[in-house]
Motif scaffolding. Structure first.
Motif, PDB file in Angstrom:
ATOM      1  N   LEU A 228       0.842  -1.194   0.000  1.00 55.15           N
ATOM      2  CA  LEU A 228       0.000   0.000   0.000  1.00 55.15           C
ATOM      3  C   LEU A 228       0.874   1.240   0.000  1.00 55.15           C
ATOM      4  O   LEU A 228       1.857   1.318   0.756  1.00 55.15           O
ATOM      5  N   SER A 229       0.546   2.191  -0.849  1.00 55.96           N
ATOM      6  CA  SER A 229       1.297   3.452  -0.893  1.00 55.96           C
ATOM      7  C   SER A 229       0.333   4.621  -0.975  1.00 55.96           C
ATOM      8  O   SER A 229      -0.770   4.498  -1.524  1.00 55.96           O
ATOM      9  N   ILE A 230       0.742   5.740  -0.430  1.00 52.66           N
ATOM     10  CA  ILE A 230      -0.103   6.929  -0.387  1.00 52.66           C
ATOM     11  C   ILE A 230       0.783   8.157  -0.438  1.00 52.66           C
ATOM     12  O   ILE A 230       1.892   8.170   0.117  1.00 52.66           O
TER      13      ILE A 230
ATOM     14  N   PRO B 291      -4.376  10.292  -3.196  1.00 53.28           N
ATOM     15  CA  PRO B 291      -4.766   8.972  -3.698  1.00 53.28           C
ATOM     16  C   PRO B 291      -4.096   7.852  -2.899  1.00 53.28           C
ATOM     17  O   PRO B 291      -2.978   8.011  -2.397  1.00 53.28           O
ATOM     18  N   VAL B 292      -4.794   6.724  -2.761  1.00 55.49           N
ATOM     19  CA  VAL B 292      -4.276   5.546  -2.062  1.00 55.49           C
ATOM     20  C   VAL B 292      -4.203   4.408  -3.074  1.00 55.49           C
ATOM     21  O   VAL B 292      -5.206   4.069  -3.714  1.00 55.49           O
TER      22      VAL B 292
ATOM     23  N   LEU C  59      -1.662  -7.665   3.639  1.00 54.24           N
ATOM     24  CA  LEU C  59      -0.904  -6.444   3.371  1.00 54.24           C
ATOM     25  C   LEU C  59       0.500  -6.622   3.925  1.00 54.24           C
ATOM     26  O   LEU C  59       0.696  -6.689   5.139  1.00 54.24           O
ATOM     27  N   MET C  60       1.475  -6.716   3.023  1.00 51.98           N
ATOM     28  CA  MET C  60       2.853  -6.983   3.434  1.00 51.98           C
ATOM     29  C   MET C  60       3.615  -5.714   3.791  1.00 51.98           C
ATOM     30  O   MET C  60       4.385  -5.695   4.747  1.00 51.98           O
ATOM     31  N   TRP C  61       3.425  -4.646   2.992  1.00 48.48           N
ATOM     32  CA  TRP C  61       4.226  -3.436   3.177  1.00 48.48           C
ATOM     33  C   TRP C  61       3.384  -2.193   2.943  1.00 48.48           C
ATOM     34  O   TRP C  61       2.381  -2.219   2.231  1.00 48.48           O
ATOM     35  N   THR C  62       3.809  -1.100   3.564  1.00 46.34           N
ATOM     36  CA  THR C  62       3.337   0.234   3.200  1.00 46.34           C
ATOM     37  C   THR C  62       4.543   1.020   2.708  1.00 46.34           C
ATOM     38  O   THR C  62       5.627   0.945   3.300  1.00 46.34           O
ATOM     39  N   ILE C  63       4.374   1.757   1.611  1.00 51.18           N
ATOM     40  CA  ILE C  63       5.479   2.459   0.964  1.00 51.18           C
ATOM     41  C   ILE C  63       5.096   3.929   0.867  1.00 51.18           C
ATOM     42  O   ILE C  63       4.171   4.298   0.137  1.00 51.18           O
ATOM     43  N   ASN C  64       5.788   4.790   1.620  1.00 52.89           N
ATOM     44  CA  ASN C  64       5.454   6.211   1.647  1.00 52.89           C
ATOM     45  C   ASN C  64       6.732   7.019   1.818  1.00 52.89           C
ATOM     46  O   ASN C  64       7.786   6.483   2.184  1.00 52.89           O
ATOM     47  N   ASP C  65       6.619   8.313   1.552  1.00 51.44           N
ATOM     48  CA  ASP C  65       7.718   9.187   1.930  1.00 51.44           C
ATOM     49  C   ASP C  65       7.610   9.461   3.435  1.00 51.44           C
ATOM     50  O   ASP C  65       6.704   8.982   4.109  1.00 51.44           O
ATOM     51  N   PHE C  66       8.544  10.253   3.954  1.00 49.02           N
ATOM     52  CA  PHE C  66       8.643  10.386   5.405  1.00 49.02           C
ATOM     53  C   PHE C  66       7.438  11.116   5.996  1.00 49.02           C
ATOM     54  O   PHE C  66       6.961  10.764   7.073  1.00 49.02           O
TER      55      PHE C  66
ATOM     56  N   GLY D 134       4.511   9.514   8.638  1.00 45.43           N
ATOM     57  CA  GLY D 134       4.031  10.059   9.900  1.00 45.43           C
ATOM     58  C   GLY D 134       2.517  10.019  10.003  1.00 45.43           C
ATOM     59  O   GLY D 134       1.955   9.764  11.066  1.00 45.43           O
ATOM     60  N   MET D 135       1.825  10.263   8.875  1.00 43.51           N
ATOM     61  CA  MET D 135       0.372  10.203   8.866  1.00 43.51           C
ATOM     62  C   MET D 135      -0.118   8.770   9.055  1.00 43.51           C
ATOM     63  O   MET D 135      -1.068   8.518   9.786  1.00 43.51           O
ATOM     64  N   MET D 136       0.528   7.809   8.377  1.00 46.35           N
ATOM     65  CA  MET D 136       0.064   6.432   8.409  1.00 46.35           C
ATOM     66  C   MET D 136       0.345   5.755   9.746  1.00 46.35           C
ATOM     67  O   MET D 136      -0.443   4.957  10.235  1.00 46.35           O
TER      68      MET D 136
END
Length: 405
Positions: free
Chosen positions: A210-212, A229-230, A300-307, A311-313
């Protein structure tokens, strides 16, 4: 997809379940050629028209005029779409659904499930509907979330021959130890398989990422507006496919104008419900490549986001002296003497091997200093759970304390 029923298959075979069978029947009905030898059908013409509209940003009125001209020139009385509405309606029967879920104007809650009929937000008392009604008498919500259900999209991966055989690639193409070319070669994937062998025993079960992230859809000089977007990505596919655009599923669009910040947990409720269903119970799906109905599960194995999105996730503050999620309270941050800002310069030395040469370097990093400090301890999942177990759930807390547990 019309030719998916043809070919040879091994193993026990089943008839498609009702949902898959209904989809195949509609697809075949819409795909009949206009006449013998024709390369076009009603479906192919419809998809081509919608593609042209999207590529060249043609208005709906212009599309109606184009389709009207096509029907005037249709001397052979072919079954062409009558207008843009019928064109869109045909594709919507074969496509994947979307939902508009009403939400509080301030993002406190979704008017969802047992809260769907509330007239006001149960946290801030903001109204659910605008005072102005729709022209047909329907109530107009103040704000809504665009949600595209995930489960039908995962099922569709197995109803198409273009993707169904590839969904077992991670299991059928295992590499020798020491070779890394796919997430399935990594330690995290292998560890998950060892902890949950029942899930791993069915290679068609799906691993998700999952990425956002947020972006400004309008000009920076215009009124500030953010859109979040998610995306969800299945990792069963081969490396050359799993990160291509057609396999990156948009699941929801969180509209602005403000940054949702910690309230993003509110908007993720429908997705979390689907993920819980896929993990605990599973859903029935039809695998066209093996001609089998099976119970589809996903994790759900991973979440991929910037820094900042991290913080939000995670609800970890990415600002201030405790911004590092690895060091936490055991940080080595210091304040710049003249700028007054926090700095983590040279804090990374503690993660190097104890005998690494940079630890003894006194000229290129911190002047006249060596660093032989050990890295901070890594918390176990039990220790992490002890820290967050008493935090309130997202649907039971006032907006200032919303946390996804």
């Amino acid at each position: 997809m019309v030719r998916d029923d043809f070919g040879t298959h091994s193993g026990a075979q089943n008839e498609p379940n009702d949902e898959a069978n209904h989809f195949y029947e509609q697809l075949k009905e819409a795909s009949h050629p206009f006449y013998k030898g024709s390369m076009h059908s009603k479906l192919s013409v419809t998809v081509r028209l919608l593609s042209i509209k999207l590529d060249y940003s043609i208005s709906q009125e212009s599309m109606n005029s184009i389709i009207g001209l096509m029907n005037e020139l249709n001397l052979n009385k072919l079954d062409l779409p009558k207008d843009f509405y019928t064109t869109k309606k045909l594709v919507s029967k074969l496509g994947l659904s979307s939902e508009m879920i009403h939400c509080c104007e301030k993002g406190c809650m979704l008017f969802y499930k047992e809260d769907a009929n509330l007239e006001h937000c149960k946290f801030c008392n903001q109204p659910h509907y605008k005072e102005v009604r729709h022209s047909k008498g329907r109530k107009v919500p103040v704000k809504f979330l665009h949600y595209l259900p995930l489960i039908p999209r995962l099922k569709r991966l197995y109803t198409s021959m273009s993707s169904a055989p590839h969904m077992r690639w991670h299991y059928e193409n295992k590499r020798p130890p020491g070779i890394l070319c796919h997430p399935s070669d990594g330690e995290a994937w292998k560890h998950f398989d060892s902890v949950y062998p029942n899930f791993a025993s069915e290679p068609r079960n799906i691993r998700l990422g999952l990425s956002i992230n947020g972006f400004t859809p309008f000009s920076i000089s215009a009124t500030p507006y953010l859109c979040w977007p998610v995306f969800v990505t299945p990792y069963n596919l081969p490396p050359e496919l799993c990160m291509t655009s057609q396999y990156i599923f948009l699941t929801c669009i969180i509209s602005g104008p403000r940054n949702p910040k910690v309230l993003i947990d509110v908007y993720l409720q429908p997705l979390i419900d689907e993920l819980n269903l896929l993990w605990h119970e599973g859903v029935e799906a039809y695998d066209v490549s093996m001609k089998q109905n099976f119970g589809l599960c996903a994790t759900l194995m991973w979440t991929i986001n910037d820094f900042s999105a991290y913080g939000m996730m995670s609800r970890w503050s990415t600002a201030g002296k405790l911004a590092c999620p690895c060091c936490m309270e055991d940080t080595k941050v210091f304040t710049l003497k003249h700028g007054g800002k926090n700095s983590w310069f040279d804090c990374h030395h503690r993660f190097l091997p104890m005998q690494y040469e940079f630890r003894r370097n006194t000229s290129h990093f911190m002047k006249n200093k060596t660093d032989f400090e050990e890295p901070p301890p890594i918390l176990s999942r039990e220790e992490i759970w002890d820290r967050v177990r008493n935090l309130p759930k997202v649907t039971e807390s006032p907006p200032g304390y919303l946390v996804m547990v």
